[in-house]
Design a protein around this motif. Structure first.
Motif, PDB file in Angstrom:
ATOM      1  N   GLN A   1       0.030   1.064   3.399  1.00 30.02           N
ATOM      2  CA  GLN A   1       1.017   0.551   4.590  1.00 30.02           C
ATOM      3  C   GLN A   1       0.279  -0.407   5.437  1.00 30.02           C
ATOM      4  OE1 GLN A   1       0.486   1.872   8.029  1.00 30.02           O
ATOM      5  NE2 GLN A   1       2.527   0.615   8.345  1.00 30.02           N
ATOM      6  N   GLN A   2      -1.189   0.076   5.672  1.00 30.63           N
ATOM      7  CA  GLN A   2      -1.873  -0.913   6.619  1.00 30.63           C
ATOM      8  C   GLN A   2      -1.989  -2.160   5.966  1.00 30.63           C
ATOM      9  OE1 GLN A   2      -3.103   0.143   9.685  1.00 30.63           O
ATOM     10  NE2 GLN A   2      -1.612   1.625   9.268  1.00 30.63           N
ATOM     11  N   LEU A   3      -2.308  -2.377   4.671  1.00 28.91           N
ATOM     12  CA  LEU A   3      -2.540  -3.827   4.096  1.00 28.91           C
ATOM     13  C   LEU A   3      -1.219  -4.487   3.969  1.00 28.91           C
ATOM     14  CD1 LEU A   3      -5.333  -2.820   1.548  1.00 28.91           C
ATOM     15  CD2 LEU A   3      -5.468  -3.567   3.770  1.00 28.91           C
ATOM     16  N   LEU A   4      -0.073  -3.716   3.564  1.00 27.31           N
ATOM     17  CA  LEU A   4       1.108  -4.571   3.422  1.00 27.31           C
ATOM     18  C   LEU A   4       1.500  -5.566   4.750  1.00 27.31           C
ATOM     19  CD1 LEU A   4       3.518  -2.436   1.498  1.00 27.31           C
ATOM     20  CD2 LEU A   4       2.700  -4.618   0.934  1.00 27.31           C
ATOM     21  N   GLN A   5       0.862  -5.211   5.964  1.00 26.58           N
ATOM     22  CA  GLN A   5       1.120  -5.839   7.080  1.00 26.58           C
ATOM     23  C   GLN A   5       0.120  -7.336   7.127  1.00 26.58           C
ATOM     24  OE1 GLN A   5       1.653  -3.347  10.752  1.00 26.58           O
ATOM     25  NE2 GLN A   5       0.685  -1.873   9.453  1.00 26.58           N
ATOM     26  N   LEU A   6      -0.815  -7.386   6.195  1.00 23.48           N
ATOM     27  CA  LEU A   6      -1.571  -8.275   5.995  1.00 23.48           C
ATOM     28  C   LEU A   6      -1.460  -9.444   4.828  1.00 23.48           C
ATOM     29  CD1 LEU A   6      -4.892  -6.183   6.916  1.00 23.48           C
ATOM     30  CD2 LEU A   6      -3.163  -7.199   8.528  1.00 23.48           C
ATOM     31  N   ARG A   7      -1.029  -8.695   3.823  1.00 23.87           N
ATOM     32  CA  ARG A   7      -1.027  -9.249   2.536  1.00 23.87           C
ATOM     33  C   ARG A   7       0.176  -8.814   1.580  1.00 23.87           C
ATOM     34  NH1 ARG A   7      -5.709  -9.110  -1.542  1.00 23.87           N
ATOM     35  NH2 ARG A   7      -3.857  -8.981  -2.879  1.00 23.87           N
ATOM     36  N   ALA A   8       0.431  -9.722   0.542  1.00 27.40           N
ATOM     37  CA  ALA A   8       1.229  -9.399  -0.511  1.00 27.40           C
ATOM     38  C   ALA A   8       0.692  -8.654  -1.592  1.00 27.40           C
ATOM     39  CB  ALA A   8       2.141 -10.799  -0.933  1.00 27.40           C
ATOM     40  N   GLN A   9       1.169  -8.370  -2.599  1.00 32.06           N
ATOM     41  CA  GLN A   9       0.849  -7.544  -3.866  1.00 32.06           C
ATOM     42  C   GLN A   9      -0.185  -6.566  -3.725  1.00 32.06           C
ATOM     43  OE1 GLN A   9       1.630  -8.493  -6.903  1.00 32.06           O
ATOM     44  NE2 GLN A   9       2.811 -10.486  -6.573  1.00 32.06           N
ATOM     45  N   VAL A  10       0.487  -5.496  -2.807  1.00 29.28           N
ATOM     46  CA  VAL A  10      -0.346  -4.357  -2.748  1.00 29.28           C
ATOM     47  C   VAL A  10       0.516  -3.124  -3.117  1.00 29.28           C
ATOM     48  CG1 VAL A  10      -1.508  -2.602  -1.097  1.00 29.28           C
ATOM     49  CG2 VAL A  10      -1.394  -4.889  -0.629  1.00 29.28           C
ATOM     50  N   ALA A  11      -0.029  -2.321  -4.252  1.00 27.15           N
ATOM     51  CA  ALA A  11       0.788  -1.446  -4.796  1.00 27.15           C
ATOM     52  C   ALA A  11      -0.107  -0.050  -5.032  1.00 27.15           C
ATOM     53  CB  ALA A  11       1.256  -1.674  -6.145  1.00 27.15           C
ATOM     54  N   VAL A  12       0.660   1.276  -4.878  1.00 31.79           N
ATOM     55  CA  VAL A  12       0.144   2.607  -5.209  1.00 31.79           C
ATOM     56  C   VAL A  12       0.606   2.623  -6.667  1.00 31.79           C
ATOM     57  CG1 VAL A  12       0.067   4.990  -4.493  1.00 31.79           C
ATOM     58  CG2 VAL A  12       0.180   3.367  -2.805  1.00 31.79           C
ATOM     59  N   LEU A  13      -0.667   3.428  -7.416  1.00 33.20           N
ATOM     60  CA  LEU A  13      -0.404   3.822  -8.599  1.00 33.20           C
ATOM     61  C   LEU A  13      -0.594   5.016  -9.080  1.00 33.20           C
ATOM     62  CD1 LEU A  13      -2.055   0.725 -10.674  1.00 33.20           C
ATOM     63  CD2 LEU A  13       0.250   1.009 -10.112  1.00 33.20           C
ATOM     64  N   PRO A  14      -0.224   5.825  -9.895  1.00 33.38           N
ATOM     65  CA  PRO A  14       1.115   5.316 -10.775  1.00 33.38           C
ATOM     66  C   PRO A  14       2.348   5.388  -9.823  1.00 33.38           C
ATOM     67  CG  PRO A  14       0.376   7.420 -11.288  1.00 33.38           C
ATOM     68  CD  PRO A  14      -0.411   7.327 -10.363  1.00 33.38           C
TER      69      PRO A  14
ATOM     70  N   ARG B   1       5.444 -12.076  10.395  1.00 34.87           N
ATOM     71  CA  ARG B   1       6.612 -12.121   9.810  1.00 34.87           C
ATOM     72  C   ARG B   1       7.198 -10.687   9.322  1.00 34.87           C
ATOM     73  NH1 ARG B   1       3.885 -13.866   5.576  1.00 34.87           N
ATOM     74  NH2 ARG B   1       4.389 -16.063   6.087  1.00 34.87           N
ATOM     75  N   VAL B   2       6.344  -9.663   9.203  1.00 38.11           N
ATOM     76  CA  VAL B   2       6.781  -8.157   9.091  1.00 38.11           C
ATOM     77  C   VAL B   2       7.537  -7.818  10.324  1.00 38.11           C
ATOM     78  CG1 VAL B   2       5.894  -5.771   8.943  1.00 38.11           C
ATOM     79  CG2 VAL B   2       4.975  -7.707   7.432  1.00 38.11           C
ATOM     80  N   THR B   3       6.678  -8.148  11.499  1.00 38.69           N
ATOM     81  CA  THR B   3       7.411  -7.629  12.778  1.00 38.69           C
ATOM     82  C   THR B   3       8.916  -8.371  12.881  1.00 38.69           C
ATOM     83  OG1 THR B   3       5.246  -7.483  13.911  1.00 38.69           O
ATOM     84  CG2 THR B   3       7.183  -7.568  15.465  1.00 38.69           C
ATOM     85  N   ASP B   4       9.045  -9.715  12.755  1.00 33.61           N
ATOM     86  CA  ASP B   4      10.263 -10.253  12.937  1.00 33.61           C
ATOM     87  C   ASP B   4      11.368  -9.700  11.891  1.00 33.61           C
ATOM     88  OD1 ASP B   4       9.130 -12.252  14.476  1.00 33.61           O
ATOM     89  OD2 ASP B   4       8.952 -13.742  13.190  1.00 33.61           O
ATOM     90  N   THR B   5      10.761  -9.496  10.640  1.00 34.75           N
ATOM     91  CA  THR B   5      11.799  -8.647   9.828  1.00 34.75           C
ATOM     92  C   THR B   5      12.435  -7.182  10.114  1.00 34.75           C
ATOM     93  OG1 THR B   5      10.689  -9.789   7.978  1.00 34.75           O
ATOM     94  CG2 THR B   5      12.288  -7.843   7.338  1.00 34.75           C
ATOM     95  N   PHE B   6      11.132  -6.676  10.849  1.00 37.28           N
ATOM     96  CA  PHE B   6      11.731  -5.299  11.593  1.00 37.28           C
ATOM     97  C   PHE B   6      12.837  -5.662  12.435  1.00 37.28           C
ATOM     98  CE2 PHE B   6       7.129  -3.149  10.892  1.00 37.28           C
ATOM     99  CZ  PHE B   6       7.920  -2.618   9.494  1.00 37.28           C
ATOM    100  N   ASP B   7      12.727  -6.722  13.370  1.00 39.27           N
ATOM    101  CA  ASP B   7      13.680  -6.964  14.374  1.00 39.27           C
ATOM    102  C   ASP B   7      15.008  -7.107  13.621  1.00 39.27           C
ATOM    103  OD1 ASP B   7      11.815  -6.348  16.300  1.00 39.27           O
ATOM    104  OD2 ASP B   7      11.095  -8.522  16.598  1.00 39.27           O
ATOM    105  N   THR B   8      14.983  -7.941  12.918  1.00 37.56           N
ATOM    106  CA  THR B   8      16.339  -8.675  12.027  1.00 37.56           C
ATOM    107  C   THR B   8      16.906  -7.336  11.366  1.00 37.56           C
ATOM    108  OG1 THR B   8      15.095 -10.726  11.458  1.00 37.56           O
ATOM    109  CG2 THR B   8      17.092  -9.959  10.127  1.00 37.56           C
ATOM    110  N   LEU B   9      16.253  -6.457  10.661  1.00 39.54           N
ATOM    111  CA  LEU B   9      16.855  -5.530  10.261  1.00 39.54           C
ATOM    112  C   LEU B   9      17.100  -4.197  11.158  1.00 39.54           C
ATOM    113  CD1 LEU B   9      14.852  -5.301   6.736  1.00 39.54           C
ATOM    114  CD2 LEU B   9      17.104  -6.315   7.397  1.00 39.54           C
ATOM    115  N   GLU B  10      16.549  -4.377  12.290  1.00 37.20           N
ATOM    116  CA  GLU B  10      17.019  -3.419  13.393  1.00 37.20           C
ATOM    117  C   GLU B  10      16.423  -1.974  12.824  1.00 37.20           C
ATOM    118  OE1 GLU B  10      20.857  -3.473  14.562  1.00 37.20           O
ATOM    119  OE2 GLU B  10      20.674  -5.358  15.746  1.00 37.20           O
ATOM    120  N   GLU B  11      15.151  -1.957  12.178  1.00 41.06           N
ATOM    121  CA  GLU B  11      14.510  -0.867  11.498  1.00 41.06           C
ATOM    122  C   GLU B  11      13.580  -0.161  12.553  1.00 41.06           C
ATOM    123  OE1 GLU B  11      13.989  -1.057   7.015  1.00 41.06           O
ATOM    124  OE2 GLU B  11      12.607  -2.282   8.155  1.00 41.06           O
TER     125      GLU B  11
END
Length: 327
Positions: free
Chosen positions: A195-208, A313-323
């Motif tokens: 969750q922290q890193l998704l605010q900084l970069r793309a291609q972050v996943a939890v496995l499995p 970009r993440v913050t703007d998307t939060f506002d657009t989606l009103e999440e």
């Protein structure tokens, strides 16, 4: 240093986942003669029927009604102070419960131990392996709890000082994909780091992924990938084999673990230790969460322009989606 050719075939899913009584000065029967059959009392009979596998708490609760009054006094004290058992010796336990040392020794033999030391070592081993040990909180429990948290944080800071943070952050920042692995109690840590890193970069996943195995995920790992593995105590049995496999894979690996993981496979260059010690019943993950915060912050500072752009970009998307709300 080049690595020898290896087989990168992924680990399989199975790999990762009534005696005579004589009046005694304390009003109790003397210790039974060693020649008496175990069948002479239910408690002693139970000692010969797999009692070695029982914890002290289980032995005390199952035998409590069969104990003499003074033995019960010791038993009830132990049930209320299990988190402090490692601090006592037989003499101190005798003093704290106001019974004789002979009674203390007799109780632990009745419970199936050779002596008090064996019981103390078992309790210490259980707690250090992550088994929750419940005990009635003492008046200063909160104070002792937070003092231990502070010790954990100081120890975590010392562990960070031993980590080559420059090399690690560079490898994580350059990785095309960042995969995070965590099982059981370590799974929330993996989710929080993602969750922290998704605010900084793309291609972050939890496995499995839920309901999936690791094989198809880690089989594709290459030199452009980085993997963070959380390996806290009470680990799944197959995790050791997974770590060995990752140690030979071409990806960068950061292993986050506690001191109970003694053997680190060759090839895993980055290891961060997180103390979990607690005076409470459950392990503390405060130090691990703090290290996650510092790791994410370091990656942000290594690419401040790109990181700030992604945060906007993440913050703007939060506002657009009103999440999110106003809080």
């Amino acid at each position: 240093m080049p690595r020898a050719p290896i087989d990168h075939s992924a680990p399989s899913e199975a790999d990762v986942y009534g005696e005579s009584r004589v009046v005694h000065p304390e009003g109790e029967a003397p210790a039974p003669d060693d020649t008496v059959s175990l069948a002479t009392s239910p408690a002693r009979h139970a000692a010969g029927q797999g009692r070695k596998s029982l914890s002290l708490h289980q032995r005390l609760t199952r035998s409590l009604e069969e104990l003499t009054p003074n033995e019960q006094r010791i038993a009830r004290f132990l049930l209320a102070h299990q988190d402090e058992l490692a601090l006592y010796n037989a003499a101190e336990l005798s003093r704290l419960t106001d019974v004789s040392k002979a009674t203390v020794s007799r109780l632990f033999r009745r419970l199936g131990y050779q002596d008090f030391r064996e019981a103390r070592d078992q309790a210490r081993s259980l707690r250090q392996s992550g088994v929750p040990v419940a005990a009635a909180p003492t008046a200063d429990h909160h104070q002792r709890h937070y003092e231990q948290e502070c010790r954990n944080l100081r120890q975590a800071l010392a562990a960070l000082d031993m980590l080559d943070m420059e090399a690690l952050s560079s490898a994580l920042a350059k990785a095309e994909r960042l995969q995070i692995i965590g099982f059981r109690n370590a799974y929330p840590l993996a989710l929080h780091l993602r969750q922290q890193l998704l605010q900084l970069r793309a291609q972050v996943a939890v496995l499995p992924q839920p309901g999936q195995s690791l094989g198809e995920e880690v089989a594709r790992l290459g030199s452009e990938d980085a993997v963070v593995v959380f390996a806290m105590r009470r680990r799944p049995q197959g995790l050791a084999r997974l770590l060995e496999w990752l140690g030979q894979a071409p990806c960068t690996v950061l292993l986050v673990c506690d001191d109970s993981l003694g053997i680190i496979p060759a090839g895993i260059e980055h290891v961060l230790r997180c103390p979990l010690d607690s005076v409470s019943a459950f392990d503390s993950y405060a130090a691990a969460m703090s290290q996650i915060n510092l790791l994410a912050t370091r990656l942000l500072h290594d690419d401040l322009v790109g990181g700030r752009s992604q945060i906007r970009r993440v913050t703007d998307t939060f506002d657009t989606l009103e999440e999110l709300g106003d809080g």
